[in-house]
Motif scaffolding. Structure first.
Motif, mmCIF file in Angstrom:
data_model
loop_
_atom_site.group_PDB
_atom_site.id
_atom_site.type_symbol
_atom_site.label_atom_id
_atom_site.label_comp_id
_atom_site.label_asym_id
_atom_site.label_seq_id
_atom_site.Cartn_x
_atom_site.Cartn_y
_atom_site.Cartn_z
ATOM 1 N N GLU A 67 0.832 -1.215 0.000
ATOM 2 C CA GLU A 67 0.000 0.000 0.000
ATOM 3 C C GLU A 67 0.860 1.257 0.000
ATOM 4 O OE1 GLU A 67 -2.572 -0.326 3.319
ATOM 5 O OE2 GLU A 67 -3.901 -1.816 2.392
ATOM 6 N N LEU A 68 1.960 1.219 0.768
ATOM 7 C CA LEU A 68 2.842 2.389 0.820
ATOM 8 C C LEU A 68 3.519 2.633 -0.524
ATOM 9 C CD1 LEU A 68 4.523 1.920 4.327
ATOM 10 C CD2 LEU A 68 2.646 3.440 3.710
ATOM 11 N N THR A 71 1.065 4.131 -2.867
ATOM 12 C CA THR A 71 0.628 5.487 -2.498
ATOM 13 C C THR A 71 1.747 6.513 -2.626
ATOM 14 O OG1 THR A 71 -0.952 4.520 -0.942
ATOM 15 C CG2 THR A 71 -0.444 6.864 -0.677
ATOM 16 N N TYR A 72 2.937 6.185 -2.115
ATOM 17 C CA TYR A 72 4.009 7.178 -2.027
ATOM 18 C C TYR A 72 5.193 6.898 -2.949
ATOM 19 C CZ TYR A 72 1.523 8.214 2.316
ATOM 20 O OH TYR A 72 0.567 8.524 3.247
ATOM 21 N N THR A 77 8.787 5.156 0.505
ATOM 22 C CA THR A 77 8.542 4.048 1.431
ATOM 23 C C THR A 77 9.794 3.729 2.235
ATOM 24 O OG1 THR A 77 6.880 3.117 -0.069
ATOM 25 C CG2 THR A 77 7.817 1.630 1.586
ATOM 26 N N PRO A 227 8.099 11.472 1.765
ATOM 27 C CA PRO A 227 6.781 11.172 1.171
ATOM 28 C C PRO A 227 5.929 12.439 1.098
ATOM 29 C CG PRO A 227 6.893 10.367 3.427
ATOM 30 C CD PRO A 227 8.267 10.869 3.098
ATOM 31 N N HIS A 228 5.129 12.546 0.048
ATOM 32 C CA HIS A 228 4.228 13.684 -0.117
ATOM 33 C C HIS A 228 2.802 13.228 0.171
ATOM 34 C CE1 HIS A 228 7.337 16.274 -1.778
ATOM 35 N NE2 HIS A 228 7.705 15.263 -2.573
ATOM 36 N N GLY A 229 2.151 13.944 1.063
ATOM 37 C CA GLY A 229 0.791 13.604 1.428
ATOM 38 C C GLY A 229 0.434 14.234 2.757
ATOM 39 N N PRO A 230 -0.811 14.054 3.216
ATOM 40 C CA PRO A 230 -1.215 14.603 4.521
ATOM 41 C C PRO A 230 -0.332 14.052 5.639
ATOM 42 C CG PRO A 230 -3.118 13.840 3.263
ATOM 43 C CD PRO A 230 -1.913 13.355 2.539
ATOM 44 N N GLU A 233 -1.574 11.012 7.755
ATOM 45 C CA GLU A 233 -1.495 9.714 7.085
ATOM 46 C C GLU A 233 -0.063 9.186 7.073
ATOM 47 O OE1 GLU A 233 -3.221 9.859 3.239
ATOM 48 O OE2 GLU A 233 -5.203 10.529 3.945
ATOM 49 N N ILE A 234 0.903 10.086 6.886
ATOM 50 C CA ILE A 234 2.307 9.649 6.889
ATOM 51 C C ILE A 234 2.707 9.170 8.278
ATOM 52 C CG2 ILE A 234 4.691 10.422 6.566
ATOM 53 C CD1 ILE A 234 3.622 12.374 4.434
#
Length: 746
Positions: A67-68, A71-72, A77, A227-230, A233-234
């Motif tokens: 999943e990681l 997503t990233y 990861t 990682p880029h994202g909220p 969540e990270i």
């Protein structure tokens, strides 16, 4: 090194195919699996607190990593793995390792089984020549279409791999104990499965997708990226990797510690968590998968005879040497072969043995909830759901209450028994039962409760006063702690939970430690003094209570059962059957053996007991009770070598040869078993002794006429649980908590 060097090669051979397969299943570069195996072996091996545990990429983390990566991206990861390692270092420094063990095993096993299901359905697509989807639900939905459009060559190679994996253990057994058999047992099944399937694909010239390695582990390396994202969540991803890897590693360390050989020091769980954190930090920096303790490789390390952490470290060195020098060979391995390897691994993670154990302990609901949650919702959601269900069930057990009421045969008195935890939650049920008792009746109320809150006391006390005002009588007897009495008298001193009162069934040593703590230099108390101290305790506390019963039995005994069991000091028939004086006619001997009628090694002691019990005392039930970890059965299993110097015991154990023969026949027919050989022999021995009783013609006639019943029991010492032999299935099953024909009102 005499033991650790060969053991390291065995673990190395197990680690290579599993590391490659887990990397492919995670959607990561194949080299990442090798990097994780190298770092897990060297870094975690040197710094960890469990000397014989082997760390590396773990199948239990496959879902999270996949999943990681989706997503990233892979390099991000790696950063998450690095941060998870730092978090594990913080956990280890905080000395909270044992806190992780508070997670219910049902949740952990359910999580692993869920991961196994996800792994199987995803890798089946690869075996069938396709590509897996991101979720297990989509993989299940698309599986019928994939079956219709499957490619024959990957399927054939995958089936060949599975056939070798499943058939290799049987081949090693057929090879016997000679040199060939020893050589085959030294080779773990995944290695010949991958090698032979790869050679088959190469020899046939089949063009199937294969492993793709970089030209060099060094030149192929790229630094991790953020990682880029909220941010929440990270952070959740970092915590998930750290927590799952930590729990899996600690549980594996505990399992390895239980099986460690003599001379190997006990595991330090806090240090193990520090070692895992360091390994994940380094693995993340070098572009490897997350690292955790792996039970498959650790079990192989133990079985191969490892004695120190050098075996774990050397296995990492061998992986490094292979990765640097044998890249073209690894690139010959078809992806469908690794996928088939993971299908078998996933099926073993789903194994039913743990489910049966959890079902016996009434935790199957937690297991199944976690499994379905992982498959349908995801790993984190499934684990949280399982923990929530486990908490609800634990709260329910803590507040479980049993209320039984019955009227005496002559209608003179009513007897009410309350067991469990009596809180406000159980008040409606208790009062509902008490109101069934007619006004003016005499009542015996037994409170066998471990806790009573004020609401429960108030309800019981109000009912008692009301019942007595209407002309009835209430006699309250508290079996354990006097919760009701203290509330009535106003005694507010809390009970001391740290030093519970000594029980009559506790061993002498336990009661001495509680009642008379000894100084370190105090002289050792002799066995005879302990015996006389026990007699004095009996005279002071128990004798006055049993004197009326003993007076009735003084001139005649009327036992209900003949109970044949082992001389083992840990087996106490009156405790495990809750029986008292005059209930059991007991025969104890080494191994609870019954010599067969006309045996070449004559012994009439057991036969004399049986004859007297049936023909004089009129007993209609004979019970043979075996137990786990029986020394007599262990001696039989070892061929009697350990007791050869004990001539009388050696002669007596000849009566157990039929049990040993029956065990060997069952082993040859059944193949691999979930339970240890000693456990199976102890249970088979009970069945054989029941059959030995039937070799006496006069006894067989009584059984066939229905005048005599034979019962088999098995005591598991570790759990203190008694199991009864089910004749229809030939297995021992737990004794039900309630008799099916119980007629008491509840």
């Amino acid at each position: 090194m005499r033991r650790d060097l060969p053991a390291s090669f065995v673990v190395f051979l197990v680690a290579i195919p599993l590391s490659l397969g887990i990397a492919v299943a995670s959607g990561a570069p194949v080299a990442a699996g090798l990097v994780a195996a190298i770092v897990g072996g060297i870094v975690a091996g040197l710094l960890g607190g469990s000397p014989l545990q082997v760390s590396g990429p773990a199948a239990g983390l496959t879902i999270i990593v996949a999943e990681l990566v989706a997503t990233y991206g892979w390099r991000a990861t790696c950063t998450i793995t690095f941060l998870a390692g730092l978090l594990q270092l913080l956990f280890g420094a905080s000395r909270v390792a044992r806190t992780a063990l508070a997670v219910s095993p049902a949740v952990v096993h359910g999580m692993l089984a869920g991961v196994g299901v996800v792994l199987v359905v995803a890798q089946l697509h690869v075996v069938l020549g396709g590509s897996p989807q991101r979720s297990a639900v989509r993989n299940l939905r698309d599986l019928p279409v994939q079956l219709i459009t499957s490619h024959s060559r990957p399927v054939l190679l995958g089936l060949l791999t599975i056939a070798i994996l499943l058939g290799w253990p049987r081949l090693t057994r057929l090879a016997g104990d000679g040199r060939a058999g020893a050589a085959l047992r030294w080779i773990p099944a995944p290695l010949p499965a991958v090698v032979l399937a790869t050679l088959a694909g190469w020899a046939l010239g089949w063009d199937v997708p294969r492993v793709d390695l970089p030209d060099s582990l060094v030149t192929g390396w790229a630094p991790p990226v953020l990682p880029h994202g909220p941010a929440p969540e990270i952070v959740g991803a970092v915590v998930s990797v750290a927590a799952v890897a930590a729990v899996e590693s600690l549980l594996c360390a505990v399992a390895v510690d239980r099986a460690r050989p003599a001379g190997v020091r006990q595991a330090d769980l806090d240090r193990e968590l520090l070692g895992q954190g360091a390994a994940n930090t380094v693995s993340g920096l070098l572009g490897g998968l997350p690292v955790a303790g792996v039970i498959v490789r650790s079990t192989a390390n133990l079985a191969a005879g490892a004695r120190s952490r050098m075996s774990t470290v050397l296995h990492g060195v061998w992986v490094l040497v292979l990765a640097l020098s044998c890249g073209p060979v690894i690139e010959r391995v078809p992806l469908c072969v690794l996928a088939a390897l993971l299908v078998v691994l996933g099926l073993r993670m789903i194994g039913t043995a743990r489910f049966r154990d959890l079902r016996h302990h009434r935790e199957a609901t937690v297991y199944l909830t976690t499994l379905l949650g992982v498959v349908l919702l995801g790993l984190g959601e499934g684990v949280l759901l399982g923990i929530a269900v486990a908490a609800v069930l634990a709260l329910r057990r803590l507040t479980r209450l049993s209320v039984h009421v019955r009227e005496a045969a002559d209608g003179s008195r009513w007897h009410v028994a309350v067991e469990g935890t009596l809180t406000f939650l159980g008040v409606p049920r208790l009062i509902g039962v008490l109101r069934q008792i007619p006004a003016g009746a005499a009542v015996d109320l037994d409170l066998n409760v471990d806790f009573m809150d004020h609401a429960a006391f108030d309800a019981v006390h109000a009912w008692r006063l009301s019942h007595e005002r209407q002309g009835g009588g209430v006699d309250i007897d508290e079996v354990h702690e006097a919760w009701y009495e203290r509330a009535v008298t106003g005694e507010t001193t809390p009970t001391r939970k740290s030093s519970p009162p000594a029980r009559w069934w506790a061993p002498w040593a336990n009661r001495r430690r509680r009642s008379q703590p000894q100084e370190p230099d105090a002289p050792e108390v002799s066995a005879s003094a302990l015996l006389l101290a026990g007699v004095r305790e009996y005279h002071g506390s128990t004798a006055p209570l049993v004197r009326p019963i003993m007076a009735e039995l003084a001139f005649e005994q009327k036992p209900e059962h003949l109970f044949i069991t082992c001389v083992d000091s840990r087996v106490v028939p009156n405790i495990i059957t809750a029986s008292g004086p005059g209930d059991l006619f007991i025969n104890r001997n080494v191994g609870n053996l019954v010599p067969r009628h006309g045996s070449r090694t004559p012994d009439d002691s057991v036969a004399a007991t049986v004859e007297y019990a049936i023909n004089v005392l009129g007993i209609r039930t004979i019970t043979v009770c075996g137990h786990s970890n029986c020394g007599a059965m262990a001696a039989l299993l070892a061929g009697g070598r350990e007791v050869e110097h004990l001539t009388s015991l050696t002669r007596w154990l000849r009566h157990g040869h039929h049990s040993l023969t029956r065990f060997l026949d069952a082993e040859a027919a059944a193949g691999e078993q979930d339970e240890p050989p000693l456990t199976r022999l102890c249970q088979i021995n009970v069945m054989q002794q029941l059959d030995n009783l039937l070799t006496y013609p006069w006894l067989r006639e009584r059984v066939e006429a229905g005048g005599l019943e034979l019962v088999g029991l098995y005591l598991d010492l570790e759990t203190a649980k008694v199991h009864v032999l089910d004749r229809t299935s030939g297995t021992f099953v737990p004794v039900p908590d309630e008799a099916p024909d119980e007629r008491a009102l509840t």
